[in-house]
Design an enzyme around this catalytic site. Structure first.
Site, PDB file in Angstrom:
ATOM      1  N   ARG A  70      11.938   2.128  17.270  1.00  0.00           N
ATOM      2  CA  ARG A  70      12.038   0.763  17.757  1.00  0.00           C
ATOM      3  C   ARG A  70      13.432   0.226  17.439  1.00  0.00           C
ATOM      4  NH1 ARG A  70       9.790  -2.699  15.124  1.00  0.00           N
ATOM      5  NH2 ARG A  70       8.922  -1.472  13.410  1.00  0.00           N
ATOM      6  N   TYR A 211      11.106   5.131  24.055  1.00  0.00           N
ATOM      7  CA  TYR A 211      10.434   5.542  22.821  1.00  0.00           C
ATOM      8  C   TYR A 211       9.430   4.513  22.299  1.00  0.00           C
ATOM      9  CZ  TYR A 211       9.995   8.493  18.685  1.00  0.00           C
ATOM     10  OH  TYR A 211       9.525   9.355  17.726  1.00  0.00           O
ATOM     11  N   GLY A 212       8.277   4.992  21.899  1.00  0.00           N
ATOM     12  CA  GLY A 212       7.299   4.243  21.101  1.00  0.00           C
ATOM     13  C   GLY A 212       7.135   2.786  21.473  1.00  0.00           C
ATOM     14  N   GLY A 213       7.241   1.947  20.472  1.00  0.00           N
ATOM     15  CA  GLY A 213       7.018   0.518  20.629  1.00  0.00           C
ATOM     16  C   GLY A 213       7.987  -0.173  21.575  1.00  0.00           C
ATOM     17  N   LYS A 220       3.127  -2.919  20.131  1.00  0.00           N
ATOM     18  CA  LYS A 220       3.826  -3.952  19.364  1.00  0.00           C
ATOM     19  C   LYS A 220       4.135  -5.178  20.234  1.00  0.00           C
ATOM     20  CE  LYS A 220       4.021  -1.255  15.730  1.00  0.00           C
ATOM     21  NZ  LYS A 220       3.080  -1.476  14.606  1.00  0.00           N
ATOM     22  N   HIS A 240      -0.887  -7.153  11.970  1.00  0.00           N
ATOM     23  CA  HIS A 240      -0.418  -5.771  11.784  1.00  0.00           C
ATOM     24  C   HIS A 240      -1.252  -5.153  10.658  1.00  0.00           C
ATOM     25  CE1 HIS A 240       3.273  -2.996  10.876  1.00  0.00           C
ATOM     26  NE2 HIS A 240       2.434  -2.429  11.700  1.00  0.00           N
ATOM     27  N   SER A 262       6.101  -0.774   6.600  1.00  0.00           N
ATOM     28  CA  SER A 262       6.215   0.650   6.936  1.00  0.00           C
ATOM     29  C   SER A 262       6.436   1.477   5.668  1.00  0.00           C
ATOM     30  CB  SER A 262       7.353   0.870   7.920  1.00  0.00           C
ATOM     31  OG  SER A 262       8.566   0.451   7.335  1.00  0.00           O
ATOM     32  N   ALA A 263       6.075   2.758   5.751  1.00  0.00           N
ATOM     33  CA  ALA A 263       6.279   3.729   4.668  1.00  0.00           C
ATOM     34  C   ALA A 263       5.419   3.456   3.434  1.00  0.00           C
ATOM     35  CB  ALA A 263       7.747   3.821   4.278  1.00  0.00           C
ATOM     36  N   CYS A 264       4.271   2.771   3.629  1.00  0.00           N
ATOM     37  CA  CYS A 264       3.324   2.580   2.529  1.00  0.00           C
ATOM     38  C   CYS A 264       2.056   3.402   2.723  1.00  0.00           C
ATOM     39  CB  CYS A 264       2.959   1.108   2.386  1.00  0.00           C
ATOM     40  SG  CYS A 264       4.281   0.103   1.694  1.00  0.00           S
ATOM     41  N   GLY A 265       1.951   4.132   3.823  1.00  0.00           N
ATOM     42  CA  GLY A 265       0.798   5.005   4.041  1.00  0.00           C
ATOM     43  C   GLY A 265      -0.416   4.285   4.608  1.00  0.00           C
ATOM     44  N   LYS A 266      -0.166   3.386   5.566  1.00  0.00           N
ATOM     45  CA  LYS A 266      -1.272   2.633   6.169  1.00  0.00           C
ATOM     46  C   LYS A 266      -2.267   3.549   6.882  1.00  0.00           C
ATOM     47  CE  LYS A 266      -1.097  -0.959   9.374  1.00  0.00           C
ATOM     48  NZ  LYS A 266      -0.037  -1.526  10.204  1.00  0.00           N
ATOM     49  N   ASN A 268      -2.762   6.659   6.257  1.00  0.00           N
ATOM     50  CA  ASN A 268      -3.454   7.447   5.235  1.00  0.00           C
ATOM     51  C   ASN A 268      -4.621   6.665   4.641  1.00  0.00           C
ATOM     52  OD1 ASN A 268      -1.376   9.227   5.726  1.00  0.00           O
ATOM     53  ND2 ASN A 268      -0.279   8.804   3.825  1.00  0.00           N
ATOM     54  N   ASP A 287      -3.486   0.291  12.811  1.00  0.00           N
ATOM     55  CA  ASP A 287      -2.236  -0.445  13.012  1.00  0.00           C
ATOM     56  C   ASP A 287      -2.402  -1.927  13.340  1.00  0.00           C
ATOM     57  OD1 ASP A 287       0.595  -0.365  12.974  1.00  0.00           O
ATOM     58  OD2 ASP A 287       0.674  -0.305  15.155  1.00  0.00           O
ATOM     59  N   ARG A 379       6.492  11.604  15.924  1.00  0.00           N
ATOM     60  CA  ARG A 379       5.170  11.001  16.102  1.00  0.00           C
ATOM     61  C   ARG A 379       4.144  11.939  16.688  1.00  0.00           C
ATOM     62  NH1 ARG A 379       4.673   5.364  14.446  1.00  0.00           N
ATOM     63  NH2 ARG A 379       6.785   4.901  13.763  1.00  0.00           N
ATOM     64  N   ARG A 410       5.472  -1.507  -1.489  1.00  0.00           N
ATOM     65  CA  ARG A 410       5.904  -0.387  -2.327  1.00  0.00           C
ATOM     66  C   ARG A 410       6.840  -0.938  -3.391  1.00  0.00           C
ATOM     67  NH1 ARG A 410       7.545   5.308  -1.851  1.00  0.00           N
ATOM     68  NH2 ARG A 410       6.256   5.602  -0.011  1.00  0.00           N
ATOM     69  N   ASN A 507      -7.511   5.819  -4.397  1.00  0.00           N
ATOM     70  CA  ASN A 507      -7.457   4.396  -4.084  1.00  0.00           C
ATOM     71  C   ASN A 507      -8.867   3.838  -3.867  1.00  0.00           C
ATOM     72  OD1 ASN A 507      -4.679   4.408  -4.269  1.00  0.00           O
ATOM     73  ND2 ASN A 507      -4.370   4.736  -2.073  1.00  0.00           N
TER      74      ASN A 507
HETATM   75  O1  TSX Z   1      -0.097   7.034   1.725  1.00  0.00           O
HETATM   76  C1  TSX Z   1       0.050   6.977   0.521  1.00  0.00           C
HETATM   77  N1  TSX Z   1      -0.913   6.337  -0.236  1.00  0.00           N
HETATM   78  C2  TSX Z   1      -2.070   5.674   0.404  1.00  0.00           C
HETATM   79  C3  TSX Z   1      -3.128   6.661   0.658  1.00  0.00           C
HETATM   80  C4  TSX Z   1      -4.382   6.367   0.961  1.00  0.00           C
HETATM   81  N2  TSX Z   1       1.162   7.537  -0.052  1.00  0.00           N
HETATM   82  C5  TSX Z   1       2.210   8.155   0.756  1.00  0.00           C
HETATM   83  C6  TSX Z   1       3.212   7.106   1.131  1.00  0.00           C
HETATM   84  C7  TSX Z   1       4.207   7.574   2.131  1.00  0.00           C
HETATM   85  C8  TSX Z   1       3.864   7.177   3.527  1.00  0.00           C
HETATM   86  C9  TSX Z   1       1.292   7.498  -1.412  1.00  0.00           C
HETATM   87  N3  TSX Z   1       2.264   7.972  -2.208  1.00  0.00           N
HETATM   88  C10 TSX Z   1       0.325   6.891  -2.205  1.00  0.00           C
HETATM   89  C11 TSX Z   1      -0.827   6.317  -1.617  1.00  0.00           C
HETATM   90  O2  TSX Z   1      -1.692   5.797  -2.307  1.00  0.00           O
HETATM   91  N4  TSX Z   1       0.733   6.987  -3.505  1.00  0.00           N
HETATM   92  C12 TSX Z   1       1.916   7.640  -3.482  1.00  0.00           C
HETATM   93  C13 TSX Z   1       2.722   7.978  -4.683  1.00  0.00           C
HETATM   94  C14 TSX Z   1       2.305   9.347  -5.168  1.00  0.00           C
HETATM   95  C15 TSX Z   1       2.873  10.461  -4.575  1.00  0.00           C
HETATM   96  C16 TSX Z   1       2.493  11.739  -5.008  1.00  0.00           C
HETATM   97  C17 TSX Z   1       1.540  11.869  -5.996  1.00  0.00           C
HETATM   98  C18 TSX Z   1       0.971  10.752  -6.575  1.00  0.00           C
HETATM   99  C19 TSX Z   1       1.347   9.484  -6.144  1.00  0.00           C
HETATM  100  N5  TSX Z   1       1.239  13.181  -6.382  1.00  0.00           N
HETATM  101  C20 TSX Z   1       0.490  13.602  -7.430  1.00  0.00           C
HETATM  102  O3  TSX Z   1       0.010  12.833  -8.210  1.00  0.00           O
HETATM  103  C21 TSX Z   1       0.260  15.049  -7.561  1.00  0.00           C
HETATM  104 MN    MN Z   2       2.724  -0.507  12.625  1.00  0.00          MN
END
Ligand code: TSX
Ligand code: MN
Length: 595
Positions: A70, A211-213, A220, A240, A262-266, A268, A287, A379, A410, A507
């Site tokens: 973006r 690209y993307g958004g 977005k 968001h 971004s980059a907090c693992g949403k 995940n 998202d 992506r 973060r 978590n």
């Molecule tokens: O997505 C992440 N989450 C949320 C998961 C449900 N990440 C990746 C972020 C990049 C996009 C994380 N990284 C999370 C997290 O809760 N925590 C961390 C930090 C972390 C990274 C590696 C380990 C532990 C914590 N590894 C081990 O303990 C082996």
């Molecule tokens: Mn987003």
């Protein structure tokens, strides 16, 4: 034209854009499987898409190296007065911006087909859904829209002769002269890229990027920037946020909506497998959330999208196994690396490095290569129905009732793992002051603190001061039925630089505490910044965490927090007269509590 256009506004709009953009042909999309397949076949024949031998019905695209994300600098909220767009948005007056863009659009589709893509954000016909029509000269956009939105001729039927829709005009900005050979990823140079929003007339104009958004305008542009402005006017929320359903061992359901920069693992978190026995997590969206007060007085949420447009690097069976299973087949990959046996690869996918790859730029790559094999913003596009933990109610037109809001960021230091807001007003303060440290995934220096209120800074389609006020207003309407608000930080590090919290599946322990708080089952400890878990209330069974680590993870250092105040003040000052008095009050109360 394959389909007859009965809608008057659409008919006129197609004619107008045809005259301006001068495409060679017009094609009205019906959203069918056959349409997807034949479009993809054309993309393969032209050399834009590479079919993957190792993944059924999956394809790799490589973008132009200048068109990989973006473009926030080139994104505009164009309102009559600049004050309506506010300090967080780029602004050019509508007449001026339209003038510039009309010049660019003139003849911009020469040598190309103009695709008319009718789509619904939200289940077709749902009272919460909105209809958009994207006009685009990019077949890559068409196939991605098929997965990310509900593209269907049913949308046109629903519109009838005089139904309304949100016009989304898109061109890659790369006309072809007669005989001119096309390139693999046509687009315009950066100074010609414009991602423009006209919220006063629910209109989107995008030029120059594929690209993307920037190009998939349902996401977005429509579902966040335009929808947020509509939501303000109409009394709902476009956020968001991921949406998930957590089910306790007793079978009680909790619905959570969570906003992270971004980059907090949403993604995940949205697809997490809880490590706690008996707890179940199901994904509703990763998202965007549209939230409305339902007849029961509670806030109900839908995911307006129908797919995932997820960041590939860092996604693995360790970090997000459900995403890995989601992308096994029927996937569009963009800017990933290609393996010798015809599969995709990206950094962080697995421990072992392949001995040879074709990188995202199409060049040979070996482990000795300095550059990444996949672009950091590579992506996957996959339909949500392919996610093994997709919730059975993910397409429920009535949405799911939200119990809990979570904000996060973060932070290597200062911010504890989890705390609860004292009140809705305090929760709005937490959202408004949310901040994240930059990572390698961001542009610029690593480790800088960046305020990203409600994770909406790049996506709020109006003055963000008014947005904060809208959140206060929603709280007043919801009264005792308002969701509880929490703040989390998975990323706190110890003095010696190690993550204090295992994150990911663990978590679920934090989410369990949050649910028990919502149920009033347990108490909490008062602190200057909010309510903290009492010792022993966070379920750490089966974890080998030092008690010192937990103390450090949960600690609230008054001096560190006092040092945050000037930055919050400076952040608030940017909103000037539009900053709600309630936020100033919250800041003063925090200052008092810190002593
Ligand atoms: O997505 C992440 N989450 C949320 C998961 C449900 N990440 C990746 C972020 C990049 C996009 C994380 N990284 C999370 C997290 O809760 N925590 C961390 C930090 C972390 C990274 C590696 C380990 C532990 C914590 N590894 C081990 O303990 C082996
Ligand atoms: Mn987003």
């Amino acid at each position: 034209m394959s389909i007859e256009v009965k809608n008057m506004k659409l008919h006129a709009w197609i004619a107008e854009i045809k005259t301006i953009c001068q495409p060679d042909a017009i094609y009205i999309c019906d959203g069918s499987r056959q349409e997807y397949d034949s479009m993809m076949q054309k993309l393969i024949d032209s050399g834009s898409a590479t079919p993957l031998k190792k993944r059924k019905n999956s394809f790799l695209f490589r973008s132009d190296p200048s068109d990989v994300a973006r473009v926030e600098d080139r994104t505009y909220i164009s309102t009559t007065s600049q004050d309506e767009a506010g300090p967080t948005n780029n602004w050019v007056a509508p007449a001026e911006l339209k003038g510039i863009m009309k010049d660019l659009y003139k003849g911009c589709m020469k040598g190309r087909t103009m695709y008319v893509i009718p789509f619904s954000m939200g289940p077709i016909g749902s009272p919460m859904a909105k209809i958009g029509i994207e006009i685009s000269d990019s077949p890559y956009v068409v196939v991605n829209m098929h997965l990310m939105t509900r593209v269907s001729s049913k949308v046109l039927e629903l519109l009838g002769t005089d139904g309304d829709f949100i016009p989304c005009l898109h061109s890659i900005g790369a006309p072809l002269e007669p005989g001119q050979k096309d390139v693999q990823w046509p687009c315009a140079p950066i100074e010609q890229k414009y991602i423009s929003h006209f919220p006063e007339e629910n209109l989107i104009w995008s030029y120059g990027s594929g690209y993307g958004g920037n190009a998939l305008l349902g996401k977005k542009c429509l579902a966040l920037r335009i929808a947020s402005a509509m939501a303000k006017r109409e009394g709902w929320l476009a956020e968001h946020m991921l949406i998930l359903r957590l089910t306790s061992p007793e079978g009680k359901q909790y619905h959570i909506a969570a906003a992270f920069p971004s980059a907090c693992g949403k993604t995940n978190l949205a697809m997490m497998l809880p490590s706690l026995k008996g707890w179940k997590c199901e994904c509703i969206g990763d998202d965007i959330a549209w939230l409305k007060i339902a007849p029961d007085g509670r806030l109900h949420a839908i995911n307006p999208e129908s797919g995932f447009f997820g960041v590939a690097p860092g996604t693995s069976y360790a970090t997000n196994p459900m995403a890995m299973d989601t992308v096994r087949e029927n996937v569009i990959f963009t800017n990933c690396a290609l393996t010798d046996d015809g599969d995709v690869w990206w950094e962080g996918m697995e421990a072992e490095l392949p001995s040879h790859l074709i990188d995202w730029k199409g060049h040979d790559w070996t482990p000795e290569s300095k550059a990444d094999a996949a672009h950091a913003n590579a992506r996957f596009t996959a339909h949500a129905s392919q996610c093994p933990v997709i919730c059975k109610d993910w397409e429920n037109p009535a949405g799911v009732p939200i119990d809990i809001f979570i904000f996060g960021g973060r932070r290597t230091s200062v911010v504890p793992l989890v705390y609860e807001a004292f009140s809705w007003e305090h929760g709005v303060f937490l959202g408004a002051t949310a901040a994240s440290e930059t990572t390698a995934a961001n542009i610029g220096a690593v480790g800088n603190l960046r305020r990203d209120p409600f994770a909406m800074k790049p996506f709020c389609g109006y003055n963000m001061g008014d947005y904060f006020q809208h959140w206060f207003n929603m709280g007043e309407k919801l009264g005792s039925k308002a969701p509880k608000i929490f703040y989390v930080n998975w990323f706190r590090k110890s003095q010696d630089g190690k993550f204090l919290w295992p994150g990911f599946s663990d978590n679920s322990r934090v989410l369990k505490w949050i649910c028990e708080r919502v149920d009033g089952k347990i108490g909490a400890e008062n602190s200057a910044i909010g309510l903290l878990p009492n010792e022993g209330d966070l379920d750490l069974s089966g974890l080998t965490l030092q008690s010192e680590s937990i103390k450090e993870l949960m600690s609230v250092n008054v001096d560190e927090w006092k040092a945050e105040l000037p930055d919050i003040e400076a952040h608030f000052a940017t909103f000037d007269k539009r900053l709600p008095a309630k936020l100033k009050d919250q800041l003063e109360e925090l200052r008092k509590r810190l002593g």
